[in-house]
Scaffold this motif. Structure first.
Motif, PDB file in Angstrom:
ATOM      1  N   ARG A   1     -66.319  -7.475  17.018  1.00 11.17           N
ATOM      2  CA  ARG A   1     -65.989  -7.393  15.406  1.00 11.17           C
ATOM      3  C   ARG A   1     -64.399  -7.388  15.360  1.00 11.17           C
ATOM      4  NH1 ARG A   1     -67.308  -9.115  10.784  1.00 11.17           N
ATOM      5  NH2 ARG A   1     -69.389  -8.691  11.218  1.00 11.17           N
ATOM      6  N   LYS A   2     -63.896  -6.506  16.296  1.00 15.06           N
ATOM      7  CA  LYS A   2     -62.342  -6.323  16.300  1.00 15.06           C
ATOM      8  C   LYS A   2     -61.587  -7.820  16.539  1.00 15.06           C
ATOM      9  CE  LYS A   2     -58.592  -3.663  18.275  1.00 15.06           C
ATOM     10  NZ  LYS A   2     -57.929  -3.570  19.358  1.00 15.06           N
ATOM     11  N   PHE A   3     -62.073  -8.455  17.344  1.00 10.26           N
ATOM     12  CA  PHE A   3     -61.491  -9.656  17.701  1.00 10.26           C
ATOM     13  C   PHE A   3     -61.824 -10.480  16.667  1.00 10.26           C
ATOM     14  CE2 PHE A   3     -62.195 -14.052  19.731  1.00 10.26           C
ATOM     15  CZ  PHE A   3     -60.890 -14.276  19.973  1.00 10.26           C
ATOM     16  N   PHE A   4     -62.999 -10.841  16.066  1.00 12.83           N
ATOM     17  CA  PHE A   4     -63.278 -11.597  14.725  1.00 12.83           C
ATOM     18  C   PHE A   4     -62.398 -11.343  13.716  1.00 12.83           C
ATOM     19  CE2 PHE A   4     -65.607 -12.650  10.883  1.00 12.83           C
ATOM     20  CZ  PHE A   4     -66.088 -13.670  11.286  1.00 12.83           C
ATOM     21  N   ASN A   5     -62.187  -9.782  13.587  1.00 15.91           N
ATOM     22  CA  ASN A   5     -61.440  -9.387  12.153  1.00 15.91           C
ATOM     23  C   ASN A   5     -59.851  -9.730  12.599  1.00 15.91           C
ATOM     24  OD1 ASN A   5     -63.581  -8.572  10.820  1.00 15.91           O
ATOM     25  ND2 ASN A   5     -63.413  -6.419  11.553  1.00 15.91           N
ATOM     26  N   GLU A   6     -59.453  -9.845  13.761  1.00 15.99           N
ATOM     27  CA  GLU A   6     -58.009 -10.121  14.225  1.00 15.99           C
ATOM     28  C   GLU A   6     -57.842 -11.552  13.795  1.00 15.99           C
ATOM     29  OE1 GLU A   6     -57.384  -8.822  17.714  1.00 15.99           O
ATOM     30  OE2 GLU A   6     -57.222  -6.635  17.450  1.00 15.99           O
ATOM     31  N   LEU A   7     -58.629 -12.403  14.287  1.00 19.59           N
ATOM     32  CA  LEU A   7     -58.462 -13.990  14.117  1.00 19.59           C
ATOM     33  C   LEU A   7     -58.673 -14.354  12.520  1.00 19.59           C
ATOM     34  CD1 LEU A   7     -60.536 -15.350  16.851  1.00 19.59           C
ATOM     35  CD2 LEU A   7     -58.170 -15.403  16.599  1.00 19.59           C
ATOM     36  N   HIS A   8     -59.471 -13.573  11.821  1.00 23.39           N
ATOM     37  CA  HIS A   8     -59.820 -13.631  10.109  1.00 23.39           C
ATOM     38  C   HIS A   8     -58.515 -13.283   9.606  1.00 23.39           C
ATOM     39  CE1 HIS A   8     -62.234 -12.774   6.473  1.00 23.39           C
ATOM     40  NE2 HIS A   8     -61.652 -13.607   6.329  1.00 23.39           N
ATOM     41  N   GLU A   9     -57.974 -12.151   9.860  1.00 22.65           N
ATOM     42  CA  GLU A   9     -56.752 -11.400   9.334  1.00 22.65           C
ATOM     43  C   GLU A   9     -55.433 -12.455   9.517  1.00 22.65           C
ATOM     44  OE1 GLU A   9     -54.215  -9.015   7.087  1.00 22.65           O
ATOM     45  OE2 GLU A   9     -56.490  -8.604   7.655  1.00 22.65           O
ATOM     46  N   LYS A  10     -55.497 -13.074  10.604  1.00 24.75           N
ATOM     47  CA  LYS A  10     -54.397 -14.139  10.889  1.00 24.75           C
ATOM     48  C   LYS A  10     -54.555 -15.407  10.218  1.00 24.75           C
ATOM     49  CE  LYS A  10     -53.500 -16.190  14.908  1.00 24.75           C
ATOM     50  NZ  LYS A  10     -53.415 -16.300  16.343  1.00 24.75           N
ATOM     51  N   ALA A  11     -55.779 -15.955  10.110  1.00 20.31           N
ATOM     52  CA  ALA A  11     -55.994 -17.180   9.614  1.00 20.31           C
ATOM     53  C   ALA A  11     -56.083 -17.132   8.039  1.00 20.31           C
ATOM     54  CB  ALA A  11     -57.250 -18.025  10.157  1.00 20.31           C
ATOM     55  N   ALA A  12     -56.565 -16.105   7.466  1.00 21.90           N
ATOM     56  CA  ALA A  12     -57.004 -16.202   6.150  1.00 21.90           C
ATOM     57  C   ALA A  12     -57.361 -14.886   5.550  1.00 21.90           C
ATOM     58  CB  ALA A  12     -57.741 -17.426   5.468  1.00 21.90           C
ATOM     59  N   PRO A  13     -56.404 -13.867   5.415  1.00 20.31           N
ATOM     60  CA  PRO A  13     -56.922 -12.602   5.137  1.00 20.31           C
ATOM     61  C   PRO A  13     -57.597 -12.581   3.835  1.00 20.31           C
ATOM     62  CG  PRO A  13     -54.560 -12.668   5.099  1.00 20.31           C
ATOM     63  CD  PRO A  13     -55.229 -13.897   5.768  1.00 20.31           C
ATOM     64  N   LYS A  14     -57.364 -13.261   2.913  1.00 22.43           N
ATOM     65  CA  LYS A  14     -58.069 -13.120   1.484  1.00 22.43           C
ATOM     66  C   LYS A  14     -59.348 -14.039   1.409  1.00 22.43           C
ATOM     67  CE  LYS A  14     -53.481 -12.584  -0.952  1.00 22.43           C
ATOM     68  NZ  LYS A  14     -53.338 -11.288  -0.471  1.00 22.43           N
TER      69      LYS A  14
ATOM     70  N   LEU B   1     -64.568 -20.348  13.033  1.00 19.37           N
ATOM     71  CA  LEU B   1     -63.755 -21.378  13.958  1.00 19.37           C
ATOM     72  C   LEU B   1     -63.615 -22.528  13.026  1.00 19.37           C
ATOM     73  CD1 LEU B   1     -66.489 -21.575  17.005  1.00 19.37           C
ATOM     74  CD2 LEU B   1     -64.085 -21.266  17.133  1.00 19.37           C
ATOM     75  N   ASP B   2     -64.434 -22.907  11.820  1.00 21.89           N
ATOM     76  CA  ASP B   2     -63.785 -23.922  11.063  1.00 21.89           C
ATOM     77  C   ASP B   2     -62.691 -23.597  10.498  1.00 21.89           C
ATOM     78  OD1 ASP B   2     -66.127 -25.728  11.658  1.00 21.89           O
ATOM     79  OD2 ASP B   2     -67.246 -24.862  10.035  1.00 21.89           O
ATOM     80  N   LEU B   3     -62.631 -22.328   9.813  1.00 16.83           N
ATOM     81  CA  LEU B   3     -61.382 -21.921   9.196  1.00 16.83           C
ATOM     82  C   LEU B   3     -60.162 -21.850  10.111  1.00 16.83           C
ATOM     83  CD1 LEU B   3     -59.932 -20.376   7.011  1.00 16.83           C
ATOM     84  CD2 LEU B   3     -60.543 -18.214   7.848  1.00 16.83           C
TER      85      LEU B   3
ATOM     86  N   SER C   1     -55.094 -24.015  11.614  1.00 13.10           N
ATOM     87  CA  SER C   1     -54.369 -24.515  12.743  1.00 13.10           C
ATOM     88  C   SER C   1     -53.652 -25.946  12.625  1.00 13.10           C
ATOM     89  CB  SER C   1     -55.190 -24.471  14.016  1.00 13.10           C
ATOM     90  OG  SER C   1     -55.505 -23.205  14.222  1.00 13.10           O
ATOM     91  N   PHE C   2     -54.225 -26.939  11.799  1.00  7.39           N
ATOM     92  CA  PHE C   2     -53.732 -28.152  11.639  1.00  7.39           C
ATOM     93  C   PHE C   2     -53.149 -28.373  10.144  1.00  7.39           C
ATOM     94  CE2 PHE C   2     -56.167 -28.240  15.586  1.00  7.39           C
ATOM     95  CZ  PHE C   2     -55.275 -29.154  16.199  1.00  7.39           C
ATOM     96  N   GLY C   3     -52.612 -27.220   9.650  1.00  5.04           N
ATOM     97  CA  GLY C   3     -51.759 -27.377   8.480  1.00  5.04           C
ATOM     98  C   GLY C   3     -52.635 -27.153   7.142  1.00  5.04           C
ATOM     99  N   GLY C   4     -53.832 -26.822   7.152  1.00  8.55           N
ATOM    100  CA  GLY C   4     -54.650 -26.512   6.024  1.00  8.55           C
ATOM    101  C   GLY C   4     -54.359 -25.401   5.427  1.00  8.55           C
ATOM    102  N   LYS C   5     -54.305 -25.044   4.183  1.00 11.10           N
ATOM    103  CA  LYS C   5     -54.024 -23.941   3.434  1.00 11.10           C
ATOM    104  C   LYS C   5     -55.153 -22.935   3.250  1.00 11.10           C
ATOM    105  CE  LYS C   5     -49.880 -25.294   3.141  1.00 11.10           C
ATOM    106  NZ  LYS C   5     -49.074 -25.029   4.236  1.00 11.10           N
ATOM    107  N   PRO C   6     -55.182 -21.668   3.595  1.00 13.66           N
ATOM    108  CA  PRO C   6     -56.317 -21.139   3.460  1.00 13.66           C
ATOM    109  C   PRO C   6     -56.515 -20.658   2.000  1.00 13.66           C
ATOM    110  CG  PRO C   6     -54.366 -19.538   4.360  1.00 13.66           C
ATOM    111  CD  PRO C   6     -54.026 -21.061   4.172  1.00 13.66           C
TER     112      PRO C   6
END
Length: 150
Positions: free
Chosen positions: A114-127, A138-140, A145-150
């Protein structure tokens, strides 16, 4: 499929883990990563990672043997035939469907995950509040990672 046409995962992500081949989630993504690894174009992606092993272990497939089949230039359909022929574990269509459905619904179940998941989620798109499963994450991550906007 020629390996010359394999995905360049330094320029685009592999297929979503939701995409199925033979009823199996994860499989097309793993094949993309395997082909890209053979060509040295896997970027940040890892063939035979823990997610891939969910499939490899379910079917009883050796990742190095699968990589050799991919290196021979086999397309997705030919690889699926190779997997069904070489798998130690045979499954019925309902078992495959249940396994794939479970994979789509999987969430982190322990504190470390859960900690790992939350860290990745926070980094990719916290909102983003619609990221609940590993496949969602993974999809997010692929998208961002390839320029999409969260």
């Amino acid at each position: 499929m020629s390996l010359n046409n394999a995905s360049d995962l330094t320029k685009q992500p592999p297929r979503s883990p939701r995409v199925r081949l033979g009823g199996y989630v994860i499989l097309p993504r793993m094949l993309d990563k395997g082909r890209a690894t053979i060509n040295g174009k896997n970027g940040e992606y890892h063939f035979a990672c823990p997610l891939d092993h969910r499939f490899l272990d379910f079917k009883g497939i050796d990742p190095e043997a699968l990589k050799k089949a991919l290196a021979a230039g086999k397309g997705d359909g030919e690889i699926l035939e190779w997997i069904e022929k070489n798998a130690k574990n045979k499954h019925s269509d309902p078992e495959i469907a249940a396994w794939s459905h479970y994979g789509e619904q999987r969430v982190p179940t322990d504190v470390e995950s859960r900690k790992f998941f939350n860290e990745l989620h926070e980094k990719a798109a916290p909102k983003r509040e619609d990221v609940n499963t590993w496949f969602d994450l993974l999809d997010l991550d692929d998208y961002v990672s390839f320029g999409g906007k969260p």
